[in-house]
Design a protein around this motif. Structure first.
Motif, PDB file in Angstrom:
ATOM      1  N   ILE A  92     132.889  34.417 -24.304  1.00 53.40           N
ATOM      2  CA  ILE A  92     131.745  33.495 -25.702  1.00 53.40           C
ATOM      3  C   ILE A  92     131.097  32.160 -24.764  1.00 53.40           C
ATOM      4  N   SER A  93     130.138  32.060 -24.164  1.00 52.80           N
ATOM      5  CA  SER A  93     129.779  30.954 -23.540  1.00 52.80           C
ATOM      6  C   SER A  93     128.512  30.522 -24.971  1.00 52.80           C
ATOM      7  N   LEU A  94     128.334  29.142 -25.762  1.00 58.39           N
ATOM      8  CA  LEU A  94     127.661  28.220 -26.356  1.00 58.39           C
ATOM      9  C   LEU A  94     126.311  27.762 -26.060  1.00 58.39           C
ATOM     10  N   LEU A  95     125.425  27.663 -26.106  1.00 58.48           N
ATOM     11  CA  LEU A  95     123.893  26.682 -25.764  1.00 58.48           C
ATOM     12  C   LEU A  95     123.637  26.520 -27.011  1.00 58.48           C
ATOM     13  N   HIS A  96     123.628  25.471 -27.161  1.00 57.20           N
ATOM     14  CA  HIS A  96     123.144  23.911 -28.309  1.00 57.20           C
ATOM     15  C   HIS A  96     121.781  23.661 -28.305  1.00 57.20           C
ATOM     16  N   ARG A  97     120.939  24.620 -29.061  1.00 61.74           N
ATOM     17  CA  ARG A  97     119.797  23.121 -29.256  1.00 61.74           C
ATOM     18  C   ARG A  97     119.752  22.964 -30.493  1.00 61.74           C
ATOM     19  N   THR A  98     118.591  22.059 -30.788  1.00 64.71           N
ATOM     20  CA  THR A  98     118.226  21.510 -31.558  1.00 64.71           C
ATOM     21  C   THR A  98     116.777  21.464 -32.320  1.00 64.71           C
ATOM     22  N   ALA A  99     115.856  21.605 -33.856  1.00 69.22           N
ATOM     23  CA  ALA A  99     114.505  21.797 -33.307  1.00 69.22           C
ATOM     24  C   ALA A  99     114.139  21.284 -35.157  1.00 69.22           C
ATOM     25  N   GLU A 100     112.925  21.183 -35.104  1.00 74.51           N
ATOM     26  CA  GLU A 100     112.829  20.904 -36.536  1.00 74.51           C
ATOM     27  C   GLU A 100     112.623  21.752 -37.489  1.00 74.51           C
ATOM     28  N   LEU A 101     113.176  22.331 -37.655  1.00 77.27           N
ATOM     29  CA  LEU A 101     113.248  24.038 -38.581  1.00 77.27           C
ATOM     30  C   LEU A 101     112.600  23.821 -39.918  1.00 77.27           C
ATOM     31  N   ASN A 102     112.013  25.022 -40.414  1.00 80.74           N
ATOM     32  CA  ASN A 102     111.861  25.542 -41.766  1.00 80.74           C
ATOM     33  C   ASN A 102     112.031  27.189 -41.858  1.00 80.74           C
ATOM     34  N   GLU A 103     111.761  27.913 -42.891  1.00 82.50           N
ATOM     35  CA  GLU A 103     111.987  29.084 -43.104  1.00 82.50           C
ATOM     36  C   GLU A 103     110.921  30.146 -41.768  1.00 82.50           C
ATOM     37  N   ALA A 104     110.150  29.363 -41.592  1.00 79.10           N
ATOM     38  CA  ALA A 104     109.241  30.085 -40.766  1.00 79.10           C
ATOM     39  C   ALA A 104     109.769  29.721 -38.988  1.00 79.10           C
TER      40      ALA A 104
END
Length: 306
Positions: free
Chosen positions: A132-144
């Motif tokens: 398994i390789s990991l690709l990590h991203r960040t984002a402003e999240l909410n339930e939708a």
């Protein structure tokens, strides 16, 4: 009990178009004909026609419309649960699949959740010697946004402060996030505690976020205990740690981050005259998560709750 011979079973499958079943699974996952059309780069009318054919073959409407979303019928739920493992198995047998050495895990987090999850998850993957390789991203999240990322196959798993409720998404509480007030160890203005007056006048470094939960709790603290705006808002934990360690500023960070980096940045924890808020961290993934990923995540959840 008599059973159908293997040859007869194979012949009977000739009446079912596998393409119709894959389109059905996609509609089930995203709840939208137009989104499936975008994913497959075909027209929405082609998707609708495929759904109509499958409805005729199955003798069931399969989906009912609720606003802009297609909701599965009871029969569709049962059909999805039965055919998904078969499609998943067939996908692993394709020639292209055999040439892919690593399964990429696409991970999304809110920025401030990243240091609480990503290092340990990476360590877990390396320790398991998994393909398994990991690709990590960040984002402003909410339930939708979380639901969209998972249903549109843009993410395999999402870690956030939101508990997501959806028929095809599994959401699990991982851990609680306790916040602490920090200062540089050699900060001459503060010993091991601060009074309300000290906190009111302190230069405070804060975390910049659109997370409504954090904004709400921060506004309560600011309204009651602050006389001025924070001297800095940033989305970088490294900046908060570095600034607090080299100035007289105070900062508020998760206790787990403090435990990891207090020695490196020469930080101390301060007692406050009020209780800082606490948040829970949740993981969300599609219910049909592949077995290897499911095993990895289950092991990771276990280590987090221990």
């Amino acid at each position: 009990m008599p059973t159908m011979p293997v040859s007869d079973k194979i012949i009977s499958l000739n009446r079912i178009d596998l393409n119709l079943l894959t389109i059905f699974c996609l509609i089930y996952s995203v709840g939208s004909i137009s989104k499936v059309a975008d994913m497959l780069d075909i027209s929405a009318s082609a998707v609708s026609q495929s759904l109509r054919k499958l409805r005729e073959q199955m003798g069931d409407n399969l989906f009912v419309r609720s606003g802009n979303t297609l909701l599965p019928t009871v029969y569709a739920d049962e059909l999805y649960d039965n055919i998904l493992p078969i499609i998943d198995k067939l996908a692993t047998l394709l020639p292209l699949s055999s040439r892919i050495k690593k399964r990429r895990l696409t991970l999304y987090t809110e920025s401030f959740v990243s240091p609480l999850v990503v290092p340990e998850l990476t360590q877990k993957i390396v320790g398991m010697n998994a393909d398994i390789s990991l690709l990590h991203r960040t984002a402003e999240l909410n339930e939708a946004k979380i639901t969209e990322l998972l249903n549109m196959r843009q993410a395999d798993v999402v870690f956030s402060t939101f508990s997501v409720e959806s028929s095809n998404i599994s959401c699990q509480k991982m851990s609680d996030m306790t916040l602490v007030l920090i200062a540089a160890k050699d900060n001459p203005l503060y010993e091991n505690t601060v009074t309300e007056e000290m906190f009111r006048d302190a230069n405070l470094v804060g975390y910049n976020t659109k997370n409504e939960k954090i904004i709400y709790h921060r506004s309560i603290v600011d309204k009651k205990f602050r006389s001025s705006e924070r001297c800095l808002l940033t989305t970088s934990f490294a900046s908060i740690l570095l600034i607090v360690s080299t100035t007289d500023c105070l900062g508020i960070i998760p206790e787990k981050v403090f435990a990891t980096y207090s020695g490196m940045y020469q930080l101390k924890k301060l007692d406050t005259p009020f209780t800082l808020p606490q948040f829970s961290i949740y993981s969300s993934c599609r219910k049909e998560t592949n077995k290897m990923l499911f095993s990895l995540l289950a092991d990771f959840y276990s280590s987090q709750s221990a």
